[in-house]
Structures are given as structure tokens and as C-alpha cells.
Design a protein around this motif. Sequence first.
Motif, PDB file in Angstrom:
ATOM      1  N   MET A  74      62.637  89.154  86.396  1.00 12.69           N
ATOM      2  CA  MET A  74      63.278  88.866  88.274  1.00 12.69           C
ATOM      3  C   MET A  74      63.074  87.053  88.440  1.00 12.69           C
ATOM      4  O   MET A  74      64.598  86.862  89.458  1.00 12.69           O
ATOM      5  N   LEU A  75      63.398  85.925  87.451  1.00 13.05           N
ATOM      6  CA  LEU A  75      63.626  84.911  87.148  1.00 13.05           C
ATOM      7  C   LEU A  75      64.926  85.141  86.948  1.00 13.05           C
ATOM      8  O   LEU A  75      66.005  83.958  87.405  1.00 13.05           O
ATOM      9  N   ARG A  76      65.499  85.680  85.893  1.00 13.87           N
ATOM     10  CA  ARG A  76      66.735  85.955  85.389  1.00 13.87           C
ATOM     11  C   ARG A  76      67.556  86.521  86.744  1.00 13.87           C
ATOM     12  O   ARG A  76      68.758  86.227  86.833  1.00 13.87           O
ATOM     13  N   ARG A  77      66.684  87.600  87.632  1.00 10.12           N
ATOM     14  CA  ARG A  77      68.086  88.581  87.821  1.00 10.12           C
ATOM     15  C   ARG A  77      68.173  86.905  89.900  1.00 10.12           C
ATOM     16  O   ARG A  77      69.312  87.194  90.181  1.00 10.12           O
ATOM     17  N   GLN A  78      66.859  86.547  89.619  1.00 13.76           N
ATOM     18  CA  GLN A  78      67.039  85.413  90.774  1.00 13.76           C
ATOM     19  C   GLN A  78      68.015  84.317  90.405  1.00 13.76           C
ATOM     20  O   GLN A  78      69.375  83.584  91.402  1.00 13.76           O
ATOM     21  N   GLU A  79      68.357  83.615  88.652  1.00 13.58           N
ATOM     22  CA  GLU A  79      69.620  82.701  88.781  1.00 13.58           C
ATOM     23  C   GLU A  79      71.197  84.147  88.045  1.00 13.58           C
ATOM     24  O   GLU A  79      72.376  83.017  89.080  1.00 13.58           O
ATOM     25  N   GLU A  80      70.746  85.276  87.954  1.00 11.34           N
ATOM     26  CA  GLU A  80      72.347  85.536  88.129  1.00 11.34           C
ATOM     27  C   GLU A  80      72.984  85.254  90.246  1.00 11.34           C
ATOM     28  O   GLU A  80      74.015  86.044  90.110  1.00 11.34           O
ATOM     29  N   MET A  81      71.821  86.065  90.963  1.00 17.18           N
ATOM     30  CA  MET A  81      72.179  85.924  92.352  1.00 17.18           C
ATOM     31  C   MET A  81      72.364  84.870  92.419  1.00 17.18           C
ATOM     32  O   MET A  81      73.470  84.269  93.636  1.00 17.18           O
ATOM     33  N   GLU A  82      72.393  84.019  92.103  1.00 20.00           N
ATOM     34  CA  GLU A  82      72.416  82.372  92.399  1.00 20.00           C
ATOM     35  C   GLU A  82      73.804  82.229  91.764  1.00 20.00           C
ATOM     36  O   GLU A  82      74.625  81.774  92.712  1.00 20.00           O
ATOM     37  N   GLU A  83      73.908  82.385  90.656  1.00 16.98           N
ATOM     38  CA  GLU A  83      75.787  82.307  90.685  1.00 16.98           C
ATOM     39  C   GLU A  83      76.453  82.702  90.983  1.00 16.98           C
ATOM     40  O   GLU A  83      77.566  82.526  91.202  1.00 16.98           O
ATOM     41  N   ARG A  84      76.260  83.808  91.877  1.00 16.82           N
ATOM     42  CA  ARG A  84      77.199  85.357  91.892  1.00 16.82           C
ATOM     43  C   ARG A  84      77.266  84.382  93.849  1.00 16.82           C
ATOM     44  O   ARG A  84      78.355  84.023  94.142  1.00 16.82           O
ATOM     45  N   ILE A  85      76.002  83.648  94.242  1.00 14.15           N
ATOM     46  CA  ILE A  85      76.328  83.163  95.490  1.00 14.15           C
ATOM     47  C   ILE A  85      77.473  81.811  95.432  1.00 14.15           C
ATOM     48  O   ILE A  85      78.100  82.000  96.242  1.00 14.15           O
ATOM     49  N   LEU A  86      77.176  81.340  94.475  1.00 16.90           N
ATOM     50  CA  LEU A  86      78.106  80.520  94.138  1.00 16.90           C
ATOM     51  C   LEU A  86      79.554  80.704  94.344  1.00 16.90           C
ATOM     52  O   LEU A  86      79.685  79.967  94.763  1.00 16.90           O
ATOM     53  N   ARG A  87      79.711  81.893  93.183  1.00 16.65           N
ATOM     54  CA  ARG A  87      80.926  82.140  92.908  1.00 16.65           C
ATOM     55  C   ARG A  87      81.484  82.108  93.984  1.00 16.65           C
ATOM     56  O   ARG A  87      83.097  82.089  95.033  1.00 16.65           O
ATOM     57  N   LEU A  88      81.020  83.542  95.201  1.00 18.48           N
ATOM     58  CA  LEU A  88      81.364  83.908  96.092  1.00 18.48           C
ATOM     59  C   LEU A  88      81.605  82.774  97.209  1.00 18.48           C
ATOM     60  O   LEU A  88      82.846  82.337  98.127  1.00 18.48           O
TER      61      LEU A  88
END
Length: 99
Positions: A74-88
Motif C-alpha cells: 500500500m505504501l509503494r502504491r501510494q508513493e507511485e500515485m503521488e509521483e503520478r499526481i506530481l507529473r500530472l
Amino acid sequence: MAKVELFPVVQLCELYDLEVTFFEELWEFGLIDLRVYRGERCIHQDALQQVEKIIRIHRDLHVNLEGIDVVLNMLRRQEEMEERILRLNNKLRRYEDPF
């Protein structure tokens, strides 16, 4: 040639007041990578941060191995989602900022 830093599990057990079996169970469950160096089980320095995170989850939250695996995923997925939000957000700024 780069020096490889390996930390013996025995020293980590003393440092964190844990049994060797804890690290062996983490390895068997696939949560950490143990290496054998000169007859001792060791953990690479790059994995120490992950090991500390696992220990905190186990101690502070009283979570078993299966739960630790879920929490780490879950923490890994959260980090991936935060990175994706930052890129967007960065892409959106290109269209919002005046030239």
C-alpha cells in the motif's frame, strides 16, 4: 572498485533487540533479501531503510508478516500515485502558465 557494505544479521539483532528468526522469517516471506558472506547472513546497506520500516510496522502497529506485506504494498502504491499526481500537475502547469 566500489566497496559493498553488508551488515550481519547478528549485529542488527543486537541493535534492534530482535531474534535472528525474525529476519529469517522476513526472508522466507520475501520481504527482505539475505546474503551469505563469510558464513554469516547479511543484509545489504541499501535495504536497511526498508528493514527499519518493517521493524517499525511490526513493533509500533503489532502487525504480522502478512500484514507487513500488505502495508508495504500500500505504501509503494501510494508513493507511485503521488509521483503520478506530481507529473500530472507539472503537465497542467505548462498549459496554465502564460508565456
